[in-house]
Design an enzyme around this catalytic site. Sequence first.
Site, PDB file in Angstrom:
ATOM      1  CG  ASN A 147      -0.252  -0.518   2.632  1.00  0.00           C
ATOM      2  OD1 ASN A 147       0.651   0.065   2.487  1.00  0.00           O
ATOM      3  ND2 ASN A 147      -0.728  -0.979   3.509  1.00  0.00           N
ATOM      4  CD  GLN A 314      -3.866   4.290  14.144  1.00  0.00           C
ATOM      5  OE1 GLN A 314      -3.080   5.557  12.808  1.00  0.00           O
ATOM      6  NE2 GLN A 314      -3.774   3.093  13.708  1.00  0.00           N
TER       7      GLN A 314
HETATM    8  P1  NDP Z   1      10.283   1.462   3.788  1.00  0.00           P
HETATM    9  O1  NDP Z   1      11.347   0.600   3.902  1.00  0.00           O
HETATM   10  O2  NDP Z   1      10.943   1.479   1.436  1.00  0.00           O
HETATM   11  O3  NDP Z   1      10.840   3.296   3.829  1.00  0.00           O
HETATM   12  C1  NDP Z   1      11.116   3.256   5.217  1.00  0.00           C
HETATM   13  C2  NDP Z   1      12.426   4.570   4.731  1.00  0.00           C
HETATM   14  O4  NDP Z   1      12.386   4.815   6.244  1.00  0.00           O
HETATM   15  C3  NDP Z   1      13.285   4.073   4.296  1.00  0.00           C
HETATM   16  O5  NDP Z   1      14.204   4.852   3.678  1.00  0.00           O
HETATM   17  C4  NDP Z   1      14.665   4.061   5.375  1.00  0.00           C
HETATM   18  O6  NDP Z   1      16.011   4.181   5.169  1.00  0.00           O
HETATM   19  C5  NDP Z   1      14.284   5.343   6.196  1.00  0.00           C
HETATM   20  N1  NDP Z   1      14.267   5.542   8.292  1.00  0.00           N
HETATM   21  C6  NDP Z   1      13.939   4.531   8.655  1.00  0.00           C
HETATM   22  N2  NDP Z   1      14.406   4.830  10.156  1.00  0.00           N
HETATM   23  C7  NDP Z   1      15.466   6.801   9.665  1.00  0.00           C
HETATM   24  C8  NDP Z   1      15.198   7.550  10.325  1.00  0.00           C
HETATM   25  N3  NDP Z   1      15.984   7.297  11.205  1.00  0.00           N
HETATM   26  N4  NDP Z   1      15.435   8.765   9.561  1.00  0.00           N
HETATM   27  C9  NDP Z   1      16.112   8.721   8.765  1.00  0.00           C
HETATM   28  N5  NDP Z   1      14.868   7.737   7.532  1.00  0.00           N
HETATM   29  C10 NDP Z   1      14.703   6.675   8.240  1.00  0.00           C
HETATM   30  O7  NDP Z   1       9.045   1.996   4.111  1.00  0.00           O
HETATM   31  P2  NDP Z   1       7.699   2.340   2.620  1.00  0.00           P
HETATM   32  O8  NDP Z   1       7.816   3.718   2.045  1.00  0.00           O
HETATM   33  O9  NDP Z   1       6.603   1.228   2.159  1.00  0.00           O
HETATM   34  O10 NDP Z   1       6.844   2.948   4.319  1.00  0.00           O
HETATM   35  C11 NDP Z   1       7.186   3.352   5.701  1.00  0.00           C
HETATM   36  C12 NDP Z   1       6.673   3.707   6.705  1.00  0.00           C
HETATM   37  O11 NDP Z   1       4.576   3.804   6.030  1.00  0.00           O
HETATM   38  C13 NDP Z   1       6.015   2.386   7.405  1.00  0.00           C
HETATM   39  O12 NDP Z   1       6.922   2.257   7.697  1.00  0.00           O
HETATM   40  C14 NDP Z   1       4.650   2.865   8.183  1.00  0.00           C
HETATM   41  O13 NDP Z   1       5.359   3.085   9.305  1.00  0.00           O
HETATM   42  C15 NDP Z   1       4.106   3.760   7.341  1.00  0.00           C
HETATM   43  N6  NDP Z   1       3.034   3.610   6.403  1.00  0.00           N
HETATM   44  C16 NDP Z   1       2.397   3.455   6.660  1.00  0.00           C
HETATM   45  C17 NDP Z   1       0.859   3.235   5.924  1.00  0.00           C
HETATM   46  C18 NDP Z   1      -0.937   4.020   5.862  1.00  0.00           C
HETATM   47  O14 NDP Z   1      -1.843   2.986   5.781  1.00  0.00           O
HETATM   48  N7  NDP Z   1      -0.802   4.943   6.970  1.00  0.00           N
HETATM   49  C19 NDP Z   1       0.531   2.150   4.845  1.00  0.00           C
HETATM   50  C20 NDP Z   1       2.016   1.825   4.511  1.00  0.00           C
HETATM   51  C21 NDP Z   1       3.325   2.432   5.518  1.00  0.00           C
HETATM   52  P3  NDP Z   1      17.311   3.187   4.954  1.00  0.00           P
HETATM   53  O15 NDP Z   1      16.379   2.813   4.501  1.00  0.00           O
HETATM   54  O16 NDP Z   1      17.517   4.289   4.124  1.00  0.00           O
HETATM   55  O17 NDP Z   1      17.522   2.587   6.245  1.00  0.00           O
END
Ligand code: NDP
Length: 400
Positions: A147, A314
Amino acid sequence: MAKVVCVLYDDPVDGYPKSYARDDLPKIDKYPDGQTLPSPKAIDFAPGSMLGSVSGELGLRKYLESNGHTLVVTSSKDGPDSVLERELADAEVVISQPFFPAYLTAERIAKAPKLKLALTAGIGSDHVDLQAAMERNITVAEVTYCNSISVAEHVVMTTLALVRNYIPSYQWVMKGGWNIADCVARSYDVEGMHVGTVAAGRIGVAVLRRLKPFGTHLHYTDRHRLPEAVEKELGLTFHATREDMYRVCDVVTLNCPLHPETEHMINDQTLKFFKRGAYLVNTARGKLCDRDAIARALESGQLAGYGGDVWFPQPAPQDHPWRTMPHHGMTPHISGTSLSAQTRYAAGTREILECYFEGRPIRNEYLIVQGGALAGVGAHSYSKGNATGGSEEAAKFKKV
Ligand code: NDP
């Protein structure tokens, strides 16, 4: 044979849908980075139907029962008298969704001696005490990418809604008014604005890509830098620290997972780095922000708007200040559970269950914890520890 406990949100108040607004879903062949869509051996549901609510059962009953397993589906998840709490004693698999999370705290994990798999039908497994899961050798898996684009669309929608003052203008129509000046007194164009994302993962990059055609200046900060070709293509400015990025942005969007390193990263102190009148859009996790600091920043004008769909806990109790704070564009946690997304995460859940029960490896990109350590996507994006503290407050919510 295993007991599978599946926590899902309630059916619509008017009952489980008998028909739908549209007859089909667009066909998507693969995700933007080439990752393949969920590929279970079979599905027992109609794509586009309501799978995420209790009666939808993620389309799993036939599959699980025909293989001799027991499936318990419930929306009763909070407090000591909940069905979840009762069923934990002999549950081998707990399936939950971030939209309506079954918080698996260390206390609950201790009450579930047979628990081997905590499966997230969606993305984001912070509702599980990951530290406790590692210590108990419980596998935690989620349906990576299912998603991410749905959420990116919600971020773009919320950004436009806040900057253009859409929601109050809609409310003037509903009230019978034609109050143009009232509507536009807080309305601006997104064109020319500086927009920055904390995290440029699947959602963060998709947001940047979608906002580029609006004539914006794009920024990001992340633990790992994007390939130079992507930075060039989107004209991105990278910031080594979040605070450096906040200083120059008109709109900031949060797109990182919740883990101990990111919990409450937006607070009274860090909000001081924002430009006065910035907009903050958070569809990642409510607990990335200090709840009361956000309300204060909207009241003082430090933030011009705050929007998104994620809260903590939630469901959010009725007295949660984000329900009533000024200039917000909040919805319940819905961005990742459109009917389109449900089809993908239900199929992904089935794929993970098939792998688990057949003793085949779960895709690396779906793993958060395995073998007592962060694994797969979890090893890349999370830090060790627990972010479920305070989740028992969800029991305060009363259905309306
Ligand atoms: P990804 O795993 O593709 O992306 C997460 C990113 O966050 C990675 O690039 C990671 O960096 C980065 N990250 C982690 N820790 C840090 C930090 N301390 N500072 C900066 N960047 C950081 O996941 P998605 O993009 O698919 O999803 C992200 C988040 O969105 C999910 O974990 C979830 O919490 C939320 N989400 C919400 C939904 C909703 O319905 N509202 C649905 C789907 C997701 P790196 O890889 O470089 O370590």
